[in-house]
Design a protein around this motif. Sequence first.
Motif, PDB file in Angstrom:
ATOM      1  N   ARG A  27       7.292 -16.271  13.698  1.00 12.86           N
ATOM      2  CA  ARG A  27       7.637 -15.275  14.047  1.00 12.86           C
ATOM      3  C   ARG A  27       8.849 -15.013  14.399  1.00 12.86           C
ATOM      4  N   ALA A  28       9.808 -16.122  14.518  1.00 17.11           N
ATOM      5  CA  ALA A  28      11.172 -16.250  14.931  1.00 17.11           C
ATOM      6  C   ALA A  28      11.962 -15.175  13.992  1.00 17.11           C
ATOM      7  N   SER A  29      13.314 -14.956  14.396  1.00 20.50           N
ATOM      8  CA  SER A  29      14.293 -14.462  13.759  1.00 20.50           C
ATOM      9  C   SER A  29      14.778 -15.438  12.952  1.00 20.50           C
ATOM     10  N   ILE A  30      15.408 -14.909  11.689  1.00 19.54           N
ATOM     11  CA  ILE A  30      16.320 -15.706  10.886  1.00 19.54           C
ATOM     12  C   ILE A  30      17.483 -16.720  11.652  1.00 19.54           C
ATOM     13  N   PRO A  31      18.199 -16.217  12.560  1.00 16.55           N
ATOM     14  CA  PRO A  31      19.193 -17.023  13.297  1.00 16.55           C
ATOM     15  C   PRO A  31      18.478 -17.847  14.316  1.00 16.55           C
ATOM     16  N   LYS A  33      15.704 -19.670  13.579  1.00 26.11           N
ATOM     17  CA  LYS A  33      15.005 -20.460  12.628  1.00 26.11           C
ATOM     18  C   LYS A  33      16.435 -21.476  12.090  1.00 26.11           C
ATOM     19  N   LEU A  34      17.500 -20.748  11.942  1.00 21.92           N
ATOM     20  CA  LEU A  34      18.580 -21.523  11.569  1.00 21.92           C
ATOM     21  C   LEU A  34      18.989 -22.446  12.560  1.00 21.92           C
ATOM     22  N   VAL A  35      19.245 -22.124  13.906  1.00 23.17           N
ATOM     23  CA  VAL A  35      19.536 -22.977  15.002  1.00 23.17           C
ATOM     24  C   VAL A  35      18.581 -24.082  15.079  1.00 23.17           C
ATOM     25  N   ALA A  36      17.091 -23.807  14.913  1.00 19.50           N
ATOM     26  CA  ALA A  36      16.240 -24.607  15.394  1.00 19.50           C
ATOM     27  C   ALA A  36      16.182 -25.798  14.238  1.00 19.50           C
ATOM     28  N   TYR A  37      16.366 -25.571  12.868  1.00 16.72           N
ATOM     29  CA  TYR A  37      16.116 -26.250  11.765  1.00 16.72           C
ATOM     30  C   TYR A  37      17.781 -27.119  11.824  1.00 16.72           C
ATOM     31  N   LYS A  38      18.946 -26.646  12.228  1.00 18.52           N
ATOM     32  CA  LYS A  38      19.857 -27.137  12.318  1.00 18.52           C
ATOM     33  C   LYS A  38      19.798 -28.553  13.394  1.00 18.52           C
ATOM     34  N   GLN A  39      19.385 -27.911  14.430  1.00 21.28           N
ATOM     35  CA  GLN A  39      19.248 -29.028  15.621  1.00 21.28           C
ATOM     36  C   GLN A  39      18.324 -30.101  15.235  1.00 21.28           C
ATOM     37  N   LEU A  40      17.266 -29.815  14.620  1.00 20.62           N
ATOM     38  CA  LEU A  40      16.298 -30.771  14.110  1.00 20.62           C
ATOM     39  C   LEU A  40      16.789 -32.018  13.065  1.00 20.62           C
ATOM     40  N   GLU A  41      17.720 -31.311  12.258  1.00 23.28           N
ATOM     41  CA  GLU A  41      18.280 -32.106  11.131  1.00 23.28           C
ATOM     42  C   GLU A  41      19.422 -33.000  11.894  1.00 23.28           C
ATOM     43  N   LYS A  42      20.263 -32.455  12.754  1.00 15.74           N
ATOM     44  CA  LYS A  42      21.147 -33.255  13.759  1.00 15.74           C
ATOM     45  C   LYS A  42      20.425 -34.532  14.417  1.00 15.74           C
ATOM     46  N   ARG A  43      19.243 -34.193  15.037  1.00 18.88           N
ATOM     47  CA  ARG A  43      18.528 -35.315  15.801  1.00 18.88           C
ATOM     48  C   ARG A  43      18.002 -36.175  14.672  1.00 18.88           C
ATOM     49  N   LEU A  66      16.065 -22.827   2.997  1.00 16.55           N
ATOM     50  CA  LEU A  66      16.050 -21.689   2.159  1.00 16.55           C
ATOM     51  C   LEU A  66      14.782 -20.721   2.310  1.00 16.55           C
ATOM     52  N   VAL A  67      13.733 -21.295   2.719  1.00 17.59           N
ATOM     53  CA  VAL A  67      12.671 -20.649   2.986  1.00 17.59           C
ATOM     54  C   VAL A  67      12.863 -19.650   4.141  1.00 17.59           C
ATOM     55  N   ALA A  68      13.675 -20.326   5.234  1.00 14.97           N
ATOM     56  CA  ALA A  68      13.901 -19.476   6.365  1.00 14.97           C
ATOM     57  C   ALA A  68      14.721 -18.289   6.099  1.00 14.97           C
ATOM     58  N   THR A  69      15.926 -18.167   5.224  1.00 12.05           N
ATOM     59  CA  THR A  69      16.852 -17.289   4.962  1.00 12.05           C
ATOM     60  C   THR A  69      16.293 -16.359   3.875  1.00 12.05           C
ATOM     61  N   SER A  70      15.293 -16.481   3.212  1.00 13.61           N
ATOM     62  CA  SER A  70      14.950 -16.001   1.891  1.00 13.61           C
ATOM     63  C   SER A  70      14.224 -14.515   2.308  1.00 13.61           C
ATOM     64  N   ASP A  71      13.975 -14.181   3.319  1.00 16.83           N
ATOM     65  CA  ASP A  71      13.784 -12.881   3.678  1.00 16.83           C
ATOM     66  C   ASP A  71      15.076 -11.929   4.001  1.00 16.83           C
ATOM     67  N   ARG A  75      23.794 -12.499   1.127  1.00 13.87           N
ATOM     68  CA  ARG A  75      24.876 -13.174   1.946  1.00 13.87           C
ATOM     69  C   ARG A  75      24.311 -14.400   2.974  1.00 13.87           C
ATOM     70  N   GLY A  76      23.423 -14.208   3.466  1.00 18.26           N
ATOM     71  CA  GLY A  76      23.024 -15.161   4.473  1.00 18.26           C
ATOM     72  C   GLY A  76      22.046 -16.504   3.793  1.00 18.26           C
TER      73      GLY A  76
END
Length: 178
Positions: A27-31, A33-43, A66-71, A75-76
């Motif tokens: 239920r999170a917004s796209i931004p 989701k992006l922050v969360a996935y990037k943090q997970l990837e970094k860790r 891709l899944v997170a931003t497809s909606d 441009r995003g």
Amino acid sequence: MPQQLNQEERLMRWARERESLFLALQRASIPEKLVAYKQLEKRILKETRTAQERQVIQRRISMDLLVATSDGSWRGFSPYLRRAERLGYASMFDRLLACVLAAQASKQSPVGRTKATALITDIERRTRGRKLHPGVREEIDGALSRARRILGINTIKAGAHSSASPTSLSARKRRPSK
């Protein structure tokens, strides 16, 4: 970590973390989701031990992005599609998913529609003439059909509706009628 985990155990643990994050972010917004996935990837990338592990994680997180931003807008979405293409797809199924998601994200974007159509063409080229398990062929055909439907592209394959070649059709048109 109390003990050394082997590669398979690390990959499974990371997969569970990605799955938990996916569920938590539904239920999170796209931004967000992006922050969360990037943090997970970094860790996770800090924990990788081999180039192969690093590549696997980057590819999987790339598909998550891709899944997170497809909606959202094209441009995003498009930077993450370029990232997925640069990293390479882990499987044909990832390639198919990217194709369908690109079709979905391309709404209102001529550039996006062109790219999604090119992805469809690429998958058709890659699978043409290959002997594939019927279930795999069905999966590919279904995904491509869905992408075409989203884009509003004719779903009948060229030549499927007519047995005559374009040359023979144009030759008939030039013949004088009696």
